[in-house]
Motif scaffolding. Structure first.
Motif, PDB file in Angstrom:
ATOM      1  N   GLU A  67       0.839  -1.203   0.000  1.00 45.42           N
ATOM      2  CA  GLU A  67       0.000   0.000   0.000  1.00 45.42           C
ATOM      3  C   GLU A  67       0.874   1.253   0.000  1.00 45.42           C
ATOM      4  O   GLU A  67       0.590   2.217  -0.711  1.00 45.42           O
ATOM      5  CB  GLU A  67      -0.934   0.016   1.206  1.00 45.42           C
ATOM      6  N   THR A  70       2.594   1.652  -3.429  1.00 46.51           N
ATOM      7  CA  THR A  70       1.611   2.104  -4.415  1.00 46.51           C
ATOM      8  C   THR A  70       1.236   3.562  -4.189  1.00 46.51           C
ATOM      9  O   THR A  70       1.106   4.335  -5.142  1.00 46.51           O
ATOM     10  CB  THR A  70       0.364   1.196  -4.391  1.00 46.51           C
ATOM     11  N   TRP A  73       4.007   5.640  -5.548  1.00 45.26           N
ATOM     12  CA  TRP A  73       3.953   5.629  -7.016  1.00 45.26           C
ATOM     13  C   TRP A  73       2.880   6.591  -7.522  1.00 45.26           C
ATOM     14  O   TRP A  73       3.123   7.373  -8.433  1.00 45.26           O
ATOM     15  CB  TRP A  73       3.694   4.206  -7.507  1.00 45.26           C
ATOM     16  N   ARG A  74       1.698   6.539  -6.922  1.00 41.81           N
ATOM     17  CA  ARG A  74       0.623   7.434  -7.365  1.00 41.81           C
ATOM     18  C   ARG A  74       1.011   8.896  -7.173  1.00 41.81           C
ATOM     19  O   ARG A  74       0.760   9.731  -8.038  1.00 41.81           O
ATOM     20  CB  ARG A  74      -0.664   7.143  -6.602  1.00 41.81           C
ATOM     21  N   PHE A 108       0.648  -4.912  -7.730  1.00 46.69           N
ATOM     22  CA  PHE A 108       1.506  -3.739  -7.902  1.00 46.69           C
ATOM     23  C   PHE A 108       2.059  -3.688  -9.328  1.00 46.69           C
ATOM     24  O   PHE A 108       2.019  -2.651  -9.979  1.00 46.69           O
ATOM     25  CB  PHE A 108       2.651  -3.756  -6.882  1.00 46.69           C
ATOM     26  N   GLU A 111      -0.543  -2.645 -12.002  1.00 47.87           N
ATOM     27  CA  GLU A 111      -0.960  -1.244 -11.954  1.00 47.87           C
ATOM     28  C   GLU A 111       0.181  -0.260 -12.195  1.00 47.87           C
ATOM     29  O   GLU A 111      -0.020   0.763 -12.849  1.00 47.87           O
ATOM     30  CB  GLU A 111      -1.589  -0.922 -10.589  1.00 47.87           C
ATOM     31  N   CYS A 112       1.370  -0.554 -11.706  1.00 49.47           N
ATOM     32  CA  CYS A 112       2.408   0.467 -11.582  1.00 49.47           C
ATOM     33  C   CYS A 112       3.658   0.264 -12.425  1.00 49.47           C
ATOM     34  O   CYS A 112       4.381   1.230 -12.670  1.00 49.47           O
ATOM     35  CB  CYS A 112       2.846   0.559 -10.119  1.00 49.47           C
TER      36      CYS A 112
END
Length: 166
Positions: A67, A70, A73-74, A108, A111-112
């Motif tokens: 979490e 992520t 990253w966001r 992860f 998405e990333c």
């Protein structure tokens, strides 16, 4: 814990606007264990390292760890997929929770990450990394040094290296 931007020693000071938009280096506390996340926008590489030992022993610790990665990253990669370098030194994963850890890595990665490249680490963590790669049908991309890992990222970027699942 608050995220605190820090600069590399000897690096030129970024402009205030750049520092507000995308600090080149940020330290984040991960559920009570410190991990360093570094994003260099011009390279499109997010590096995760562990200056102090980090043990991901429980599902809650694994979930919290991912979490935090992520979230970083966001916030700092702007939602754009990037190459992710993971330094396995000082990182340990409970072998009894590999299925849970593998599912977290897959979420992860989907998405990333354009690709995840790992380096260093002890034999058990490296073995766990390979087992996870098999579990999630992804390449382990596991190398003995940061220099080797960076060379692989450069090759992936140029298209001279292809990342192929096991």
């Amino acid at each position: 814990m608050a995220q605190v931007p820090v600069s590399r020693p000897g690096a030129p000071a970024p402009s205030e606007a750049m520092e507000r938009e995308q600090p080149p280096v940020v330290t984040v506390s991960v559920r009570g264990t410190d991990a360093l996340r570094e994003y260099v926008p011009k390279d499109g590489i997010l590096t995760v390292s562990h200056p102090e030992p980090v043990l991901l022993a429980t599902r809650a610790q694994i979930t919290g760890y991912f979490e935090e990665v992520t979230h970083f990253w966001r916030e700092y990669c702007g939602g754009r997929k990037v190459y992710v370098l993971v330094d396995y030194d000082n990182l340990s994963t409970n072998s009894d929770e590999l299925e849970w850890y593998g599912a977290a890595v897959k979420r992860f990665a989907d998405e990333c990450a354009l690709d995840i490249v790992r380096y260093n680490g002890n034999m058990v963590q490296r073995m766990n990394g390979r087992l996870i790669a098999i579990q999630i049908h992804a390449p382990s991309n596991l190398y003995s040094s940061r220099d080797e890992a960076l060379a692989v990222v450069a090759g992936l970027r140029r298209g001279t290296i292809k990342s192929v699942p096991p």
